[in-house]
Design an enzyme around this catalytic site. Structure first.
Site, PDB file in Angstrom:
ATOM      1  N   ARG A  49      47.909  38.234  36.341  1.00  0.00           N
ATOM      2  CA  ARG A  49      46.850  37.609  37.117  1.00  0.00           C
ATOM      3  C   ARG A  49      47.322  37.692  38.729  1.00  0.00           C
ATOM      4  NH1 ARG A  49      46.834  32.149  37.328  1.00  0.00           N
ATOM      5  NH2 ARG A  49      47.051  32.027  35.163  1.00  0.00           N
ATOM      6  N   TYR A 101      23.887  43.648  53.063  1.00  0.00           N
ATOM      7  CA  TYR A 101      23.644  43.763  51.422  1.00  0.00           C
ATOM      8  C   TYR A 101      23.112  42.523  50.770  1.00  0.00           C
ATOM      9  CZ  TYR A 101      25.224  44.338  46.650  1.00  0.00           C
ATOM     10  OH  TYR A 101      25.174  44.598  45.291  1.00  0.00           O
ATOM     11  N   ASP A 177      32.204  44.150  56.870  1.00  0.00           N
ATOM     12  CA  ASP A 177      31.929  44.844  55.518  1.00  0.00           C
ATOM     13  C   ASP A 177      32.010  46.062  55.828  1.00  0.00           C
ATOM     14  OD1 ASP A 177      31.088  46.098  53.001  1.00  0.00           O
ATOM     15  OD2 ASP A 177      29.793  44.310  52.632  1.00  0.00           O
ATOM     16  N   LYS A 202      31.827  51.688  45.467  1.00  0.00           N
ATOM     17  CA  LYS A 202      31.204  52.745  46.117  1.00  0.00           C
ATOM     18  C   LYS A 202      32.065  53.908  46.550  1.00  0.00           C
ATOM     19  CE  LYS A 202      28.133  49.558  45.728  1.00  0.00           C
ATOM     20  NZ  LYS A 202      27.962  48.343  46.867  1.00  0.00           N
TER      21      LYS A 202
HETATM   22  C1  LIG Z   1      27.902  47.228  46.743  1.00  0.00           C
HETATM   23  C2  LIG Z   1      28.106  46.317  47.878  1.00  0.00           C
HETATM   24  C3  LIG Z   1      28.681  45.142  47.841  1.00  0.00           C
HETATM   25  C4  LIG Z   1      29.151  44.444  46.580  1.00  0.00           C
HETATM   26  O1  LIG Z   1      29.940  45.068  45.903  1.00  0.00           O
HETATM   27  P1  LIG Z   1      30.129  44.902  44.272  1.00  0.00           P
HETATM   28  O2  LIG Z   1      31.329  45.712  44.164  1.00  0.00           O
HETATM   29  O3  LIG Z   1      28.883  45.703  43.644  1.00  0.00           O
HETATM   30  O4  LIG Z   1      30.324  43.607  43.938  1.00  0.00           O
HETATM   31  C5  LIG Z   1      29.068  44.444  49.201  1.00  0.00           C
HETATM   32  N1  LIG Z   1      28.651  45.028  50.468  1.00  0.00           N
HETATM   33  C6  LIG Z   1      27.982  46.340  50.408  1.00  0.00           C
HETATM   34  C7  LIG Z   1      27.631  46.875  51.718  1.00  0.00           C
HETATM   35  C8  LIG Z   1      27.820  46.938  49.299  1.00  0.00           C
HETATM   36  O5  LIG Z   1      27.105  47.983  49.265  1.00  0.00           O
END
Ligand SMILES: *Cc1c(COP(=O)(O)O)cnc(C)c1O
Length: 399
Positions: A49, A101, A177, A202
């Site tokens: 952890r 998002y 982000d 992604k």
């Molecule tokens: C998918 C996504 C998230 C969230 O990520 P997860 O791995 O699904 O929790 C945050 N920001 C953007 C731009 C995303 O495309």
């Protein structure tokens, strides 16, 4: 040694130099605990952890790619984003753009108790300054400015240097982000961001087989605070997921280069279609943010793998999404396989109160993978021509 080229960094794939057997592929330490030599002192690793060699290998790799001092991985992008946004205390404010998002909006508006989240116009005026943002910061300040560029799903471009300058002038923390670009194409820390977050689910992992998140920063005190909270809450990425992520990052460069060259061709092809009213792709000269985008990515031609199109009407958009065969209809993006989505009904289906306006049902987001261009256009061609399918009640998922 001088810093390595990112191509070399990813190819080395976070090798663990100290592996006792000299394993050339970093081993998977699938263990919860590590034995201690004495009862009174901890060794380098004690409990997964807190820290784990497989996780640390991918974190060191990501920090190097991002130009960060520290990268921390989390069980998902949202876990990473939540950890960072919770730096804002009750009574404080988070400012963010108008395109964001869906899951981030849900967290901001429904789960960050006591914190106000306001959406502001982040565009730059004739004088090169983000006037609306400056006004918002001057009237009530903000603990955090949270930015996506290009944004999801409209692919609008935010001038990171300008908004970071405005935010720093009043002591606001700038969080970017970076999911849409990955550090292969854009490194926000070099442009003034204090923190970069990613959904590594992604493009970074890239194979659609793991959910993961990343926080990267040069601020050591902040990194320590986030690591302590992650340890306290147990939100770190598990060893196997860390191993999968590291494995995915090894091919980040070749995947993105190939996919984005197809994406650019596809954006041009879609621009010619009569069923399409507008194509948004930051690598097209027609995109209003093309110049700013080119100035803040690693190269002039780093348009990324996402293409958003506005169809001439709702039915065309739905038909396109539901009739393709090579593009899976799914919420994620950045994988080796192409996908297509209707954000209005999918990733942005439930819009919390106070959130940014929901994307139009005519807006289709396409994520371009590694398939051959001709196969993809043939498939889209027949999807545009397909007969409408009977309408099914959309289920409001928000993922
Ligand atoms: C998918 C996504 C998230 C969230 O990520 P997860 O791995 O699904 O929790 C945050 N920001 C953007 C731009 C995303 O495309």
């Amino acid at each position: 040694m001088s810093p390595l080229d990112p191509a070399t960094v990813v190819a080395r794939g976070g090798a663990i130099d100290a592996d006792p057997y000299g394993a050339t592929s970093p081993p998977l330490y699938q263990t919860a605990t590590f034995g201690q030599r004495t009862a009174t002192g901890f060794d380098e690793f004690d409990y997964t952890r807190t820290d784990n060699p497989t996780r640390r290998a991918v974190e060191d790799l990501l920090a190097e790619l991002e130009g960060a001092r520290t990268a921390l991985t989390f069980s998902s992008g949202m876990a990473a984003i939540a950890a960072v946004l919770r730096i804002a205390r009750p009574g404080e404010r988070v400012l963010c753009g108008r395109d964001l998002y869906g899951g981030t909006q849900r967290f901001l508006h429904e789960h960050l108790s006591g914190v106000v989240a306001d959406h502001v116009d982040l565009t730059i005026g004739e004088d090169g300054r983000p006037r609306a943002l400056e006004r918002a910061l001057a009237t009530r300040g903000a603990r955090i400015l949270f930015v996506e560029t290009p944004s999801n799903p409209r692919l609008e471009v935010v001038d990171l240097r300008s908004v970071a300058r405005a935010a720093h002038a009043v002591g606001t923390l700038v969080v970017v982000d970076g999911t849409a670009m990955t550090p292969w194409l854009q490194r926000p820390l070099e442009l003034g961001a204090d923190v970069v977050v990613h959904s590594a689910t992604k493009g970074l992992a890239g194979h659609g087989d793991v959910t993961a998140g990343v926080v990267a920063t040069r601020d050591e005190a902040l990194a320590r605070e986030l690591a302590a909270r992650r340890n306290a809450e147990g939100t770190a990425l598990a060893p196997f997921e860390s191993w999968l992520l590291r494995r995915g990052v090894e091919t980040l460069g070749v995947r993105l280069e190939r996919a984005q060259s197809t994406a650019l061709r596809l954006a041009k092809w879609l621009s010619e279609r009569p069923e399409v009213e507008r194509v948004s792709y930051p690598g097209l000269a027609s995109h209003p943010g093309a110049l700013v985008h080119a100035a803040q990515t690693v190269r002039d031609d780093a348009g990324g793998v996402l293409v958003t199109v506005e169809c001439s009407n709702d039915d065309t958009a739905r038909r396109l999404v539901e009739s393709t065969e090579l593009f899976s209809t799914s919420v994620s993006f950045g994988g080796v396989a192409s996908s297509i989505s209707l954000p209005h009904y999918m990733s942005h289906a439930s819009t919390p109160e106070g959130a940014a306006p929901r994307p139009s049902p005519r807006l289709v987001r396409i994520s371009v993978g590694l398939e051959a261009f001709d196969d993809l256009t043939r498939d889209l061609d027949s999807a545009f021509a397909a007969a409408p399918k009977p309408r099914r009640e959309p289920s409001p998922i928000l993922s």
